[in-house]
Design an enzyme around this catalytic site. Structure first.
Site, mmCIF file in Angstrom:
data_model
loop_
_atom_site.group_PDB
_atom_site.id
_atom_site.type_symbol
_atom_site.label_atom_id
_atom_site.label_comp_id
_atom_site.label_asym_id
_atom_site.label_seq_id
_atom_site.Cartn_x
_atom_site.Cartn_y
_atom_site.Cartn_z
ATOM 1 N N ARG A 323 1.975 -8.801 12.751
ATOM 2 C CA ARG A 323 2.723 -8.919 11.497
ATOM 3 C C ARG A 323 3.369 -10.299 11.320
ATOM 4 O O ARG A 323 3.343 -10.863 10.230
ATOM 5 C CB ARG A 323 3.826 -7.850 11.497
ATOM 6 C CG ARG A 323 4.608 -7.730 10.221
ATOM 7 C CD ARG A 323 5.896 -6.924 10.461
ATOM 8 N NE ARG A 323 5.664 -5.768 11.312
ATOM 9 C CZ ARG A 323 5.369 -4.552 10.865
ATOM 10 N NH1 ARG A 323 5.302 -4.317 9.575
ATOM 11 N NH2 ARG A 323 5.157 -3.565 11.716
ATOM 12 N N ARG A 360 2.347 1.601 3.358
ATOM 13 C CA ARG A 360 3.551 1.454 4.185
ATOM 14 C C ARG A 360 4.799 2.056 3.561
ATOM 15 O O ARG A 360 5.653 2.579 4.251
ATOM 16 C CB ARG A 360 3.780 -0.018 4.554
ATOM 17 C CG ARG A 360 2.696 -0.571 5.480
ATOM 18 C CD ARG A 360 3.071 -1.925 6.070
ATOM 19 N NE ARG A 360 4.232 -1.819 6.923
ATOM 20 C CZ ARG A 360 5.455 -2.173 6.581
ATOM 21 N NH1 ARG A 360 5.689 -2.711 5.399
ATOM 22 N NH2 ARG A 360 6.455 -2.018 7.416
ATOM 23 N N CYS A 391 -3.086 10.244 -7.605
ATOM 24 C CA CYS A 391 -2.595 11.573 -7.968
ATOM 25 C C CYS A 391 -1.686 12.089 -6.864
ATOM 26 O O CYS A 391 -2.060 13.000 -6.110
ATOM 27 C CB CYS A 391 -3.758 12.515 -8.177
ATOM 28 S SG CYS A 391 -4.759 11.962 -9.536
#
Ligand SMILES: *Cc1c(COP(=O)(O)O)cnc(C)c1O
Length: 463
Positions: A323, A360, A391
């Site tokens: 990250r 996330r 949906c």
């Protein structure tokens, strides 16, 4: 993050009475350099640009949604990690954060190594020319086929995660007439997330072999006896999105304690320790991540001090940021489809992607920021929730943010810091097509992962 220690500010709508949200202090047109890739700015017309290219042009050429990745920024961050740790340590980029062949080539050129955790990631790494000895293979359930491919390819290390795997890898290596370099992944009873760490009973997880009860020592004992294995070190990874270095401090103390026990029992000083990844980035202006050189200094000092007091030679350190390298380098560019004000609550802004390109927020309650990208605006701020087209009512990209009150369908908005764990965790939910990754550098853009097509979807559906 749900356990972060942010003060309750205007972003945290849940703590404020309905209809009384404080307007944000910051200028909505400003782009905080903490959360945006290095080359991001606005041009004279107010359009967001990256690598010298306007997002309106990118949207026209490549469509939306799209992940837009700043290649210069990626290389800068990779190099900063490499430089910070110098020649006495190794930096392994955690491929699971985002992996593509272009990324592998950039890492190779910038002198980094690479972590993979599946046959697919290994194939990507090898096909883009990463030397096998610079690859580490992780995972708690590598298949025998994956292990065999890795051993045959000559990966630099396999990180062993269970007693069964110790035997499995040793057997495969021996059958192939090889001696595989391995590390043993242990759990040190530390779990760190964001601003806190907990040093209690966090061995209750699927990864690693617990230090507690002597299990890790027993794993080392067994591995040292097997001809197919060369045990080079101990591995520990304590969490993700970490800002607080004290978790690493405790982890290093315990890993070095094990190295000392191993020396005392077997007369060998293992040459390496791997402290994992998990270093935090700024998703919003509230986050204050540390620079690689500060992290390198802190980790090196901790390990050196611990080894001195244990009278051990200081082992070679490795770290595995994912990250922290790729996260800040990309943003997701969306087109606004609908703007739906709900009286006394907030305005729902629907975009042309959602939880299929960024899971996330739904999965970890992650926080993101967002900016109007195709123009600036002086309209009054409005409290929005940016939602996707799926949906599913949990299909939220940005839970609480402010955008200009004149936001309208057709506007482009951009969500920064989506380089890590967004494309790599993307799905086809609702048969929505996964967005491309467009890399920009010095005024040029190119697709490094193309947009999925309906043809791609139908090709898998052979019924
Ligand atoms: C996920 C993971 C990493 C990378 O974590 P980041 O939070 O992306 O830095 C590094 N090492 C291991 C073993 C991991 O599982």
């Amino acid at each position: 993050m749900s356990r972060s220690a942010h003060p309750a500010g205007p972003r945290h709508a849940d703590v404020l009475p309905e209809g009384h949200y404080a307007a944000p202090a910051e200028d909505l047109n400003a782009l905080d350099p903490k959360v945006w890739a290095h080359t991001v700015g606005r041009d004279a017309d107010g359009v967001v640009t990256v690598g010298g290219i306007a997002v309106t042009q990118l949207a026209e050429e490549y469509g939306t949604p799209a992940y837009v990745l700043d290649e210069a920024d990626f290389r800068d961050r990779a190099r900063a990690w490499r430089t910070a740790f110098g020649n006495d340590a190794d930096v392994f980029y955690a491929g699971k954060a985002f992996l593509s062949r272009a990324v592998v080539r950039w890492l190779h050129e910038e002198g980094l190594n690479l972590d993979v955790c599946s046959g697919g990631e290994l194939a990507t790494a090898l096909s883009a020319g990463m030397p096998a000895e610079r690859i580490a293979f992780h995972g708690n359930n590598k298949s025998p086929e994956e292990i065999e491919r890795a051993v045959r390819a000559g990966v630099g290390r396999i990180v062993l995660d269970s007693f069964q795997e110790i035997v499995r890898v040793a057997h495969i290596a021996q059958t192939l007439g090889k001696r595989q370099r391995v590390q043993i992944r242990i759990t040190v009873g530390v779990e760190a997330h964001t601003h806190e760490f907990i040093a209690t009973a966090h061995e209750d997880q699927k990864f690693g072999i617990p230090l507690a009860g002597g299990q890790a020592a027993e794993a080392v004992r067994r591995a040292l006896q097997l001809d197919g294995l060369e045990v080079i070190g101990i591995h520990s990874h304590i969490g993700s999105q970490i800002f607080d270095m004290s978790g690493f401090e405790v982890a290093a103390h315990r890993v070095v304690g094990l190295l000392k026990d191993i020396r005392d029992e077997h007369g060998v000083e293992l040459p390496e320790i791997d402290l994992g990844g998990g270093l935090g980035i700024a998703y919003t202006s509230d986050d204050d991540p540390r620079e690689p050189h500060e992290i390198a200094k802190a980790l090196t000092e901790i390990v050196t001090r611990e080894c001195e007091s244990a009278r051990l030679r200081t082992p070679r350190i490795s770290v595995e940021p994912g990250r922290a390298i790729v996260g800040p380098t990309a943003f997701t560019l969306y087109e606004v489809g609908t703007v739906k004000p709900l009286d006394g609550l907030r305005t729902y802004v629907s975009v042309d992607g959602g939880m299929s390109d960024n899971i996330r927020t739904a999965l970890y309650d992650a926080e993101y920021s967002v900016a109007l990208a195709s123009r600036t605006s002086d309209a009054e701020p409005m409290l929005v929730r940016v939602v996707g087209k799926h949906c599913e009512s949990g299909d939220i990209v940005v839970k609480d943010a402010f955008l200009p009150g004149d936001l309208a369908p057709g506007d482009l908005i951009a969500v920064p810091a989506t380089g890590a764990y967004c494309r790599s965790m993307a799905s086809n939910y609702n048969h929505v097509l996964r967005p491309p990754v467009v890399a920009v550098r010095d005024g040029e853009a190119r697709v490094i992962v193309r947009r999925e097509t309906e043809e791609d979807l139908l090709r898998l559906d052979v019924g």
